[in-house]
Design an enzyme around this catalytic site. Structure first.
Site, PDB file in Angstrom:
ATOM      1  N   SER A   1       0.841  -1.204   0.000  1.00 45.64           N
ATOM      2  CA  SER A   1       0.000   0.000   0.000  1.00 45.64           C
ATOM      3  C   SER A   1       0.865   1.239   0.000  1.00 45.64           C
ATOM      4  O   SER A   1       2.011   1.202   0.459  1.00 45.64           O
ATOM      5  CB  SER A   1      -0.868   0.022   1.260  1.00 45.64           C
ATOM      6  OG  SER A   1      -0.069   0.314   2.386  1.00 45.64           O
ATOM      7  N   ASP A   2       0.341   2.344  -0.506  1.00 46.40           N
ATOM      8  CA  ASP A   2       1.014   3.612  -0.231  1.00 46.40           C
ATOM      9  C   ASP A   2       0.919   3.816   1.283  1.00 46.40           C
ATOM     10  O   ASP A   2       0.045   3.262   1.947  1.00 46.40           O
ATOM     11  CB  ASP A   2       0.369   4.764  -1.003  1.00 46.40           C
ATOM     12  CG  ASP A   2       1.358   5.926  -1.159  1.00 46.40           C
ATOM     13  OD1 ASP A   2       2.318   6.011  -0.378  1.00 46.40           O
ATOM     14  OD2 ASP A   2       1.153   6.759  -2.055  1.00 46.40           O
TER      15      ASP A   2
END
Ligand SMILES: *[C@@H]1O[C@H](CO)[C@@H](O)[C@H](O)[C@H]1NC(C)=O
Ligand SMILES: *[C@@H]1O[C@H](CO)[C@@H](O)[C@H](O)[C@H]1NC(C)=O
Ligand SMILES: *[C@@H]1O[C@H](CO)[C@@H](O)[C@H](O)[C@H]1NC(C)=O
Ligand SMILES: *[C@@H]1O[C@H](CO)[C@@H](O)[C@H](O)[C@H]1NC(C)=O
Ligand SMILES: *[C@@H]1O[C@H](CO)[C@@H](O)[C@H](O)[C@H]1NC(C)=O
Ligand SMILES: *[C@@H]1O[C@H](CO)[C@@H](O)[C@H](O)[C@H]1NC(C)=O
Ligand SMILES: *[C@@H]1O[C@H](CO)[C@@H](O)[C@H](O)[C@H]1NC(C)=O
Ligand SMILES: *[C@@H]1O[C@H](CO)[C@@H](O)[C@H](O)[C@H]1NC(C)=O
Ligand SMILES: *[C@@H]1O[C@H](CO)[C@@H](O)[C@H](O)[C@H]1NC(C)=O
Ligand SMILES: *[C@@H]1O[C@H](CO)[C@@H](O)[C@H](O)[C@H]1NC(C)=O
Ligand SMILES: *[C@@H]1O[C@H](CO)[C@@H](O)[C@H](O)[C@H]1NC(C)=O
Length: 809
Positions: free
Chosen positions: A324-325
């Site tokens: 994920s960011d």
């Protein structure tokens, strides 16, 4: 300086709030923060399955099948995961994977960055990379937007190879991880985007080629590139293509990347937003991809099973992990309040969608409860860990790699690496204007030069963002001093240039110098992560500085622009007082040398703009939040990128001049393709302008075809001038006339060639018909249209028709 400090304070705040926006200003002295990084990284730099290590831990390596290198990775990874309790598994799901002491499994920091050199970006305490007295810096290459301007795939891969050598050397010294969350391959849809400097520009195909070339440079170990079992193919370091998908807005007026819901037409999704990611996975075999913060049509990218599992793993065959960011799972719960989820629900949505690793704490803190609440199967966690540990196996984290372990301090900032950084900067420089062949300057004639403007002594500004500590800097005044006597005046207090009182001194200097070089442009305070632009102008009085200096200048005036994004230079372009304009982007640590080499003709520039340089009024015509690329007459939107924008430009995509002249000659070309459909291939309709000729079988779906048809052609390019030079050949295809709603043209191939003065080179192109002549229709099918296509080189330097005839069965 005060401005810089307050900016730094702002960055520190971001660091605390959201990990991925962390950014620091490089300095050559070690920072205190390295202490924290060292402690949490645990200084582990060897390999896990080291018998001596196990015996020091009071364990025996033979008790752990996951360390038995005679077994397959699949069996070993399964053994490792099966030994872990649920609680232990969950502790491995964040960017800091805590390890399992009772199994001899050390902590692993997943987060390192290497966008254009090894960077120490990241949250203190959870980033793997750091600089100190032992490793004070790493080679800082030009920012990606420059490097891509070379249109030289060989260079893109070569930079990746050098960066991964330095990265691996830093790992061996306990100063980096093995997994690097680079490159950033989002297409620049809108010129206001603050992260333009990090990217390979506005064309999805060029972005895709950059992506797989850089990724292969980073990841591939010579001799193992073609191993077909992608679950065991060895990796030098792991790269990551980010941020998926339709992510190209950071902070624009009220819109914020964390909560922005990108309303995307599937046509644009297929044609523009997904294409580089598809190429990165299919051609680059990347070890990881990152999903973005934003929602797409109401669903957070990191919770979209269609985007993650079905597309990456299903359609494109990703062998690697999805991350994920940073904090985007938290953002789903806190900022987006998606579906009014609890944290456990947000975590289970993401895990079930196929997100393997959470850069952040949500997985680690809430997955245990999510399993207890019956929202996540433990086998889903096992799958995520399998993806993660398989990559670590391929990286040699368990078994080591003798050859890579030999890399050390002398492989970082070596003379050859710095030379490649200099050459990359030279290759990426674009000559935008050169009236009356005023450039190159002649050191015998231009003995004293006035070097003025806020970027005349640029150092840190040249390395842009996602950077580390460079080995050293060569500023423009350093570089130019190698050729002439330099009279330096800043002309502005700083880049914002809010005070015109300093311009006067520069005018005096210009009056007496043999030539005047004005270095202007932007900096991170105007364009960066978390900060989009609202206009395309030069800041403050920079424009007046150019105008006033060039009016009085005794010799030619050369404007050098440092920026990632485009700036409206219409005035300098048209002015008879400004002889030349050079775009230097943010050219990295050796930028000043490269600029000087171009200005004095040691290097003949061959770079081309990877972006359309729109006029400033472009931004009045459409909001950044509209995602569509096609023009919309009803709303008055003019269209985006050279593929769809047909308005005036300051400089078009692909523009770039040389000190020499090239002449083209088409040698051989196949111009006809006949396709006969079988009974399972059906004709598809296309929208043609009313009343215009439409073929009886307008198109066929690309996915229905074998796609083994090619057209070939050869061009002879003659260097007619007196100087050796590089010609960048950009090949476009133009769809048949009168089909509505399709691109104006699209890049289908490119090649840069070095040709000596008076010599001729022959360049051959082979275009796959499906890949080079397709259009994407309104319903998001990729179609191959029948009819008269055109192959065009450059801005109509040369073109020829290609007739594609599709016959129904
Ligand atoms: C790091 O590792 C090296 C070599 O294993 C060792 O000599 C050194 O003491 C370690 N440093 C720290 C801070 O743990
Ligand atoms: C492309 O880059 C490579 C690697 O730096 C270099 O050797 C080559 O000369 C470049 N090609 C051109 C045409 O400049
Ligand atoms: C891998 O395949 C490419 C393309 O076919 C080829 O150029 C290269 O030599 C191959 N490498 C090895 C090590 O076989
Ligand atoms: C996760 O848990 C740790 C330890 O209990 C706590 O310090 C941290 O604030 C939590 N983070 C989040 C995002 O919930
Ligand atoms: C240029 O900048 C460097 C680094 O900031 C500084 O040390 C140097 O004094 C500057 N040069 C001039 C001529 O101002
Ligand atoms: C502009 O710069 C001059 C000279 O450095 C200074 O005296 C003046 O106060 C500045 N003006 C403003 C508005 O900052
Ligand atoms: C520049 O000079 C040319 C003639 O050399 C003239 O046609 C043109 O109008 C001038 N441009 C401007 C902006 O003054
Ligand atoms: C180029 O030369 C012509 C003729 O000498 C002159 O009129 C024109 O202003 C020059 N243009 C520039 C930009 O210097
Ligand atoms: C925008 O500016 C360009 C160049 O200055 C000009 O040609 C164009 O007409 C302008 N467009 C509008 C809509 O004002
Ligand atoms: C033609 O365009 C319209 C939208 O303008 C679309 O609804 C329709 O499906 C298109 N037809 C074809 C054959 O692409
Ligand atoms: C671009 O606009 C011009 C002027 O409006 C028009 O003549 C031309 O056909 C357009 N080109 C394309 C490819 O749409």
């Amino acid at each position: 300086m005060a401005k810089l400090k307050s900016l730094l304070a702002l960055f520190t705040l971001f660091t605390i709030l959201v990990a991925c926006s962390a950014r620091k200003t490089p300095s050559t002295t070690p920072r205190t923060s390295t202490i924290i990084a060292k402690k949490t990284f645990g200084n582990f730099s060897g390999h896990v399955c080291d018998a001596e290590r196990y015996s020091q831990l009071g364990m025996e390596i033979k008790d752990f099948a996951f360390c038995d290198s005679s077994l397959s990775y699949q069996v070993r990874v399964k053994d490792l995961i099966d030994r872990m309790t649920l609680e232990e598994k969950v502790r491995q799901l964040g960017d800091t994977a805590y390890g399992v002491p009772r199994l001899g499994l050390p902590l692993y920091e997943w987060w390192s960055e290497a966008l254009h050199g090894v960077a120490d970006v990241g949250q203190e305490g959870s980033k793997a990379t750091y600089f100190d007295d032992i490793v004070p810096g790493a080679t800082s290459f030009p920012n990606v937007i420059n490097t891509v301007a070379s249109f030289n795939e060989t260079l893109w891969k070569a930079i990746g190879e050098v960066v991964s050598n330095e990265a691996r050397a830093m790992y061996n010294l306990g100063h980096a991880g093995l997994t690097f969350w680079s490159p950033n391959i989002n297409v620049v849809r809108d010129p206001r985007w603050g992260r333009t400097l990090e990217t390979p520009g506005e064309d999805p195909y060029v972005v895709g080629v950059y992506a797989y070339s850089y990724v292969r440079g980073l990841q591939d170990i010579e001799g193992t590139e073609n191993i077909t079992d992608l679950n065991t193919r060895p990796l030098k370091v792991g790269a990551c293509c980010k941020h998926y998908a339709a992510y190209d807005l950071d902070m624009w007026l009220g819109a914020n990347r964390r909560t922005f819901d990108a309303r995307v037409h599937q046509q644009d999704m297929v044609e523009t937003f997904q294409r580089p990611f598809e190429m990165c996975v299919k051609e680059g075999d990347v070890a990881s991809v990152m999903c973005s913060f934003n929602e797409i049509d109401g669903i957070p990218a990191c919770a979209d099973r269609n985007l993650l599992t079905d597309t990456f793993r299903g359609e494109w065959n990703l062998h690697g992990y999805i991350v994920s960011d940073c904090d985007s799972v938290k953002v789903m719960f806190k900022n987006e309040q998606w579906l009014h989820d609890t944290p456990e629900e947000a975590v289970s949505q993401a895990l079930n969608a196929g997100l393997d690793l959470d850069c952040g704490f949500y997985y680690k803190n809430y997955t245990g409860n999510a399993v207890l609440q019956g929202k996540v199967r433990e086998s889903t966690i096992d799958n995520a860990l399998t993806n993660l540990y398989t990559v670590l196996m391929r990286l040699g984290w368990f078994d080591g790699n003798k050859k890579l372990e030999a890399l050390g301090k002398s492989d970082i900032c070596s003379k050859e690496n710095i030379e490649l950084a200099t050459d990359a900067a030279r290759q990426g420089i674009v000559l935008l204007k050169n009236a009356n062949n005023s450039l190159p300057l002649n050191p015998d004639k231009h003995k004293t030069i006035a070097v003025v403007g806020p970027h005349a002594n640029a150092t840190e500004i040249m390395i842009g963002n996602y950077a580390g500590n460079p080995c050293k800097y060569t500023s423009p005044i350093n570089g130019l001093s190698n050729y002439a006597k330099v009279e330096f005046h800043r002309g502005c207090g700083d880049v914002a240039c809010k005070n015109e009182s300093m311009i006067y001194q520069t005018m005096e200097a210009a009056k007496n110098a043999d030539a005047t070089i004005v270095l202007v442009g932007l900096a991170l305070e105007f364009e960066r992560e978390e900060h989009d632009r609202t206009d395309l102008l030069l800041p403050g009085y920079q424009h007046q500085l150019i105008e006033q200096v060039s009016k009085l200048s005794k010799g030619p005036t050369i404007v050098v622009v440092m920026s990632g994004g485009v700036v409206d230079l219409s005035h300098a372009k048209h002015s008879n007082d400004t002889q030349a304009i050079i775009w230097a982007g943010y050219p990295g640590q050796e930028g000043g040398q490269a600029i000087a080499d171009v200005i004095f003709g040691k290097h003949n520039p061959g770079g081309r703009l990877p972006l359309t340089w729109y006029p400033a009024n472009y931004t009045d015509m459409l909001p950044m939040t509209s995602m569509q690329l096609r023009p919309d007459d009803a709303l008055g939107f003019p269209g985006r990128t050279y593929k769809f924008y047909n308005g005036s430009t300051v400089f078009p995509f692909g523009h770039g001049l040389s000190y020499t002249k090239f002449a083209y000659n088409l040698k051989k070309a196949s111009r006809k393709v006949d396709i006969k459909l079988n009974k399972f291939q059906h004709c598809r309709d296309l929208n043609y302008t009313a009343g215009m000729f439409k073929p009886s079988c307008p198109a066929v779906k690309v996915e229905d075809m074998h796609c083994d048809e090619h057209i070939e052609f050869e061009v002879e390019i003659q260097n007619k001038g007196k100087m050796d030079g590089t010609e960048t050949v950009i090949v476009y295809s133009v769809p048949p006339e009168n089909i509505e709603g399709v691109h104006i043209k699209q890049v289908v191939a490119f090649k840069s060639v070095f040709i000596r003065a008076k010599e001729t080179a022959t360049v051959k192109f082979v275009l796959n018909v499906c890949q080079s002549f397709f259009v994407v229709n309104y319903n998001a099918y990729k179609l191959l249209p029948s009819g008269g296509h055109t192959v065009m080189i450059g801005d109509k330097v040369l073109s020829f028709p290609v007739q594609i005839k599709i016959k129904d069965h």
